[in-house]
Design a protein around this motif. Structure first.
Motif, PDB file in Angstrom:
ATOM      1  N   GLN A  77      37.330  27.376  68.132  1.00 14.26           N
ATOM      2  CA  GLN A  77      36.898  28.494  67.580  1.00 14.26           C
ATOM      3  C   GLN A  77      35.288  28.142  66.665  1.00 14.26           C
ATOM      4  O   GLN A  77      34.174  28.370  66.920  1.00 14.26           O
ATOM      5  CB  GLN A  77      37.455  29.096  66.840  1.00 14.26           C
ATOM      6  CG  GLN A  77      38.496  29.921  67.481  1.00 14.26           C
ATOM      7  CD  GLN A  77      37.847  30.838  68.670  1.00 14.26           C
ATOM      8  OE1 GLN A  77      36.910  31.564  68.558  1.00 14.26           O
ATOM      9  NE2 GLN A  77      38.909  30.850  69.714  1.00 14.26           N
ATOM     10  N   ILE A  78      35.607  26.881  65.639  1.00 15.21           N
ATOM     11  CA  ILE A  78      34.590  26.244  65.143  1.00 15.21           C
ATOM     12  C   ILE A  78      33.374  25.587  65.811  1.00 15.21           C
ATOM     13  O   ILE A  78      32.618  25.911  65.681  1.00 15.21           O
ATOM     14  CB  ILE A  78      35.107  25.281  63.945  1.00 15.21           C
ATOM     15  CG1 ILE A  78      35.902  26.041  63.153  1.00 15.21           C
ATOM     16  CG2 ILE A  78      33.980  25.063  63.793  1.00 15.21           C
ATOM     17  CD1 ILE A  78      36.264  25.260  62.243  1.00 15.21           C
ATOM     18  N   CYS A  79      34.762  24.927  67.277  1.00 12.13           N
ATOM     19  CA  CYS A  79      32.434  24.743  68.086  1.00 12.13           C
ATOM     20  C   CYS A  79      32.206  25.330  68.754  1.00 12.13           C
ATOM     21  O   CYS A  79      31.045  25.310  68.709  1.00 12.13           O
ATOM     22  CB  CYS A  79      34.124  23.099  68.547  1.00 12.13           C
ATOM     23  SG  CYS A  79      35.023  22.180  68.433  1.00 12.13           S
ATOM     24  N   MET A  80      32.419  26.513  69.367  1.00  9.45           N
ATOM     25  CA  MET A  80      32.558  27.265  69.973  1.00  9.45           C
ATOM     26  C   MET A  80      31.007  27.847  69.191  1.00  9.45           C
ATOM     27  O   MET A  80      29.442  28.439  69.219  1.00  9.45           O
ATOM     28  CB  MET A  80      32.893  28.359  70.336  1.00  9.45           C
ATOM     29  CG  MET A  80      33.278  28.416  71.678  1.00  9.45           C
ATOM     30  SD  MET A  80      34.234  29.581  72.834  1.00  9.45           S
ATOM     31  CE  MET A  80      35.598  29.468  71.993  1.00  9.45           C
ATOM     32  N   THR A  81      31.664  28.157  67.730  1.00  8.93           N
ATOM     33  CA  THR A  81      30.128  29.190  66.434  1.00  8.93           C
ATOM     34  C   THR A  81      29.246  27.815  66.582  1.00  8.93           C
ATOM     35  O   THR A  81      27.828  28.154  65.904  1.00  8.93           O
ATOM     36  CB  THR A  81      30.888  29.287  65.725  1.00  8.93           C
ATOM     37  OG1 THR A  81      32.321  30.045  65.718  1.00  8.93           O
ATOM     38  CG2 THR A  81      30.130  29.969  64.246  1.00  8.93           C
ATOM     39  N   ALA A  82      29.410  26.671  66.423  1.00  5.78           N
ATOM     40  CA  ALA A  82      28.429  25.964  66.147  1.00  5.78           C
ATOM     41  C   ALA A  82      27.632  25.660  67.167  1.00  5.78           C
ATOM     42  O   ALA A  82      25.603  25.407  66.887  1.00  5.78           O
ATOM     43  CB  ALA A  82      29.580  24.252  65.514  1.00  5.78           C
ATOM     44  N   MET A  83      27.958  25.769  68.281  1.00  8.18           N
ATOM     45  CA  MET A  83      27.162  25.246  69.699  1.00  8.18           C
ATOM     46  C   MET A  83      25.876  26.503  69.270  1.00  8.18           C
ATOM     47  O   MET A  83      24.645  26.379  69.964  1.00  8.18           O
ATOM     48  CB  MET A  83      27.821  25.450  70.960  1.00  8.18           C
ATOM     49  CG  MET A  83      28.672  24.095  71.338  1.00  8.18           C
ATOM     50  SD  MET A  83      29.036  23.948  73.217  1.00  8.18           S
ATOM     51  CE  MET A  83      30.819  25.360  72.951  1.00  8.18           C
ATOM     52  N   ASN A  84      26.419  28.392  69.120  1.00  5.80           N
ATOM     53  CA  ASN A  84      25.899  28.925  68.911  1.00  5.80           C
ATOM     54  C   ASN A  84      24.788  28.894  67.828  1.00  5.80           C
ATOM     55  O   ASN A  84      23.420  29.601  67.927  1.00  5.80           O
ATOM     56  CB  ASN A  84      26.096  30.375  69.145  1.00  5.80           C
ATOM     57  CG  ASN A  84      26.839  30.764  70.214  1.00  5.80           C
ATOM     58  OD1 ASN A  84      25.830  29.823  71.306  1.00  5.80           O
ATOM     59  ND2 ASN A  84      28.152  31.494  70.272  1.00  5.80           N
ATOM     60  N   ALA A  85      24.966  27.919  67.256  1.00  8.76           N
ATOM     61  CA  ALA A  85      24.211  27.867  65.438  1.00  8.76           C
ATOM     62  C   ALA A  85      23.144  26.484  65.623  1.00  8.76           C
ATOM     63  O   ALA A  85      22.323  25.972  65.033  1.00  8.76           O
ATOM     64  CB  ALA A  85      24.952  27.155  64.729  1.00  8.76           C
ATOM     65  N   GLY A  86      23.337  25.466  67.198  1.00  5.58           N
ATOM     66  CA  GLY A  86      22.364  25.010  66.682  1.00  5.58           C
ATOM     67  C   GLY A  86      22.723  23.079  66.274  1.00  5.58           C
ATOM     68  O   GLY A  86      22.026  22.384  66.085  1.00  5.58           O
ATOM     69  N   VAL A  87      24.596  23.350  65.973  1.00  2.00           N
ATOM     70  CA  VAL A  87      24.727  22.306  64.893  1.00  2.00           C
ATOM     71  C   VAL A  87      25.764  21.064  65.967  1.00  2.00           C
ATOM     72  O   VAL A  87      26.386  22.374  66.956  1.00  2.00           O
ATOM     73  CB  VAL A  87      25.999  22.682  64.903  1.00  2.00           C
ATOM     74  CG1 VAL A  87      26.099  21.655  63.535  1.00  2.00           C
ATOM     75  CG2 VAL A  87      24.701  23.456  63.046  1.00  2.00           C
ATOM     76  N   ALA A  88      25.593  19.877  66.564  1.00  7.82           N
ATOM     77  CA  ALA A  88      26.867  19.273  67.592  1.00  7.82           C
ATOM     78  C   ALA A  88      27.686  19.065  67.021  1.00  7.82           C
ATOM     79  O   ALA A  88      28.260  18.708  66.344  1.00  7.82           O
ATOM     80  CB  ALA A  88      25.782  18.349  68.012  1.00  7.82           C
ATOM     81  N   PRO A  89      28.713  19.973  67.704  1.00  6.94           N
ATOM     82  CA  PRO A  89      30.443  20.168  66.986  1.00  6.94           C
ATOM     83  C   PRO A  89      31.066  18.712  68.023  1.00  6.94           C
ATOM     84  O   PRO A  89      31.290  18.603  69.226  1.00  6.94           O
ATOM     85  CB  PRO A  89      31.253  20.925  67.753  1.00  6.94           C
ATOM     86  CG  PRO A  89      29.958  21.305  68.417  1.00  6.94           C
ATOM     87  CD  PRO A  89      29.024  20.743  68.387  1.00  6.94           C
ATOM     88  N   PHE A  90      31.338  17.890  67.260  1.00  4.05           N
ATOM     89  CA  PHE A  90      32.727  16.508  67.442  1.00  4.05           C
ATOM     90  C   PHE A  90      33.828  16.955  67.357  1.00  4.05           C
ATOM     91  O   PHE A  90      33.860  17.860  66.203  1.00  4.05           O
ATOM     92  CB  PHE A  90      31.920  15.000  67.705  1.00  4.05           C
ATOM     93  CG  PHE A  90      30.587  15.174  67.730  1.00  4.05           C
ATOM     94  CD1 PHE A  90      29.733  15.875  68.987  1.00  4.05           C
ATOM     95  CD2 PHE A  90      30.249  14.100  67.125  1.00  4.05           C
ATOM     96  CE1 PHE A  90      28.506  15.359  69.491  1.00  4.05           C
ATOM     97  CE2 PHE A  90      28.637  12.989  67.674  1.00  4.05           C
ATOM     98  CZ  PHE A  90      27.755  13.829  68.891  1.00  4.05           C
ATOM     99  N   VAL A  91      34.799  16.338  67.469  1.00  2.10           N
ATOM    100  CA  VAL A  91      36.158  16.338  67.429  1.00  2.10           C
ATOM    101  C   VAL A  91      36.655  15.504  67.157  1.00  2.10           C
ATOM    102  O   VAL A  91      36.655  14.106  68.177  1.00  2.10           O
ATOM    103  CB  VAL A  91      36.593  17.112  68.385  1.00  2.10           C
ATOM    104  CG1 VAL A  91      38.105  16.901  67.722  1.00  2.10           C
ATOM    105  CG2 VAL A  91      36.582  18.352  68.047  1.00  2.10           C
TER     106      VAL A  91
END
Length: 265
Positions: free
Chosen positions: A64-78
């Protein structure tokens, strides 16, 4: 106008590294809701990684956090809790743009991570249908594989003596994008726990940087958020990914500073 899969998925970290710019990251261990994405963006971070190794966060929450980040232009890693292929696939299918693999001590282990994280022909990752990276739009499998492979980063942690000994072989692997030194754990493995200024630490960064330059990879700095002068030295050496601290440490630091100011009043 027809939209191509490659136009829908972007990784700001890959783009900054390609321009030889420093990418700044924070670590998510505490916050379980999408607000952390806006906080990271407002604070000026390029990326964050959700730490499943050292937290009780779930894959569902990470997604859920990653999908939000993609749309915000922040690269999500895990950062992975383990190196199992099914875990890697679920995390990436859930919206992550990269995985950070801990406890890798050999080239064979690093190859395993690449195989699990990348679609054919580079890896063996299975296509699971429409993806959040594509806005859940349908595209030809070959187009999706190429676009997502290009955007997905494989980050290998160098945090033990064994990993450092194999650093050149690990850096040589196609599909590995970045070597990320976990300085705290590496110090412990080298028998110099907590001695971040030790010559062995500088030697480790020099050796890893040489391997990255030789094989066209990038170097990351971790575990030194309390030592900004050292971070600056390693960036000068060529490191371009910097982990700056956790949401927990930021909250405690800010709260402590505010309490001290108010108590002095």
């Amino acid at each position: 106008m027809k939209v191509a899969a490659r136009d829908l998925v972007h990784n700001v970290v890959k783009e900054k590294l390609a321009r030889d710019e420093v990418a700044l990251s924070m670590t998510v261990r505490l916050v379980r809701t999408a607000e952390i994405v806006t906080i990271a963006k407002t604070a000026g971070f390029d990326t964050f990684y959700i730490d499943l190794e050292h937290s009780t966060l779930s894959i569902e929450t990470a997604s859920q956090i990653c999908m939000t980040a993609m749309n915000a232009g922040v690269a999500p890693f895990v950062r992975l809790s383990n190196l199992n292929s099914d875990v890697i696939a679920r995390i990436l299918d859930g919206g992550a743009l990269g995985v950070i693999a801990p406890h890798v001590e050999s080239a064979e282990q690093a190859k395993h991570v690449v195989r699990a994280a990348k679609f054919p022909p580079l890896g063996e990752r299975s296509h699971g249908g429409v993806m959040p990276h594509m806005g859940f739009r349908s595209f030809p499998t070959s187009e999706v594989g190429e676009a997502v492979n290009n955007a997905t980063m494989v980050v290998i942690m160098i945090e033990t003596k064994e990993a450092l000994d194999a650093v050149d072989e690990i850096a040589a692997i196609e599909g590995v994008d970045l070597l990320f030194i976990g300085t705290n754990d590496l110090c412990a493995s080298l028998g110099i726990a907590g001695q971040f200024e030790h010559e062995l630490v500088r030697d480790a960064y020099s050796k890893a940087m040489a391997a990255c330059r030789k094989h066209g990879k990038h170097l990351g700095v971790g575990g030194l958020n309390a030592h900004p002068k050292l971070v600056a030295q390693f960036v000068e050496m060529g490191a371009r990914y910097v982990s700056t601290g956790t949401d927990i440490s930021f909250l405690v630091s800010g709260a402590t500073a505010k309490a001290a100011v108010m108590r002095d009043l």
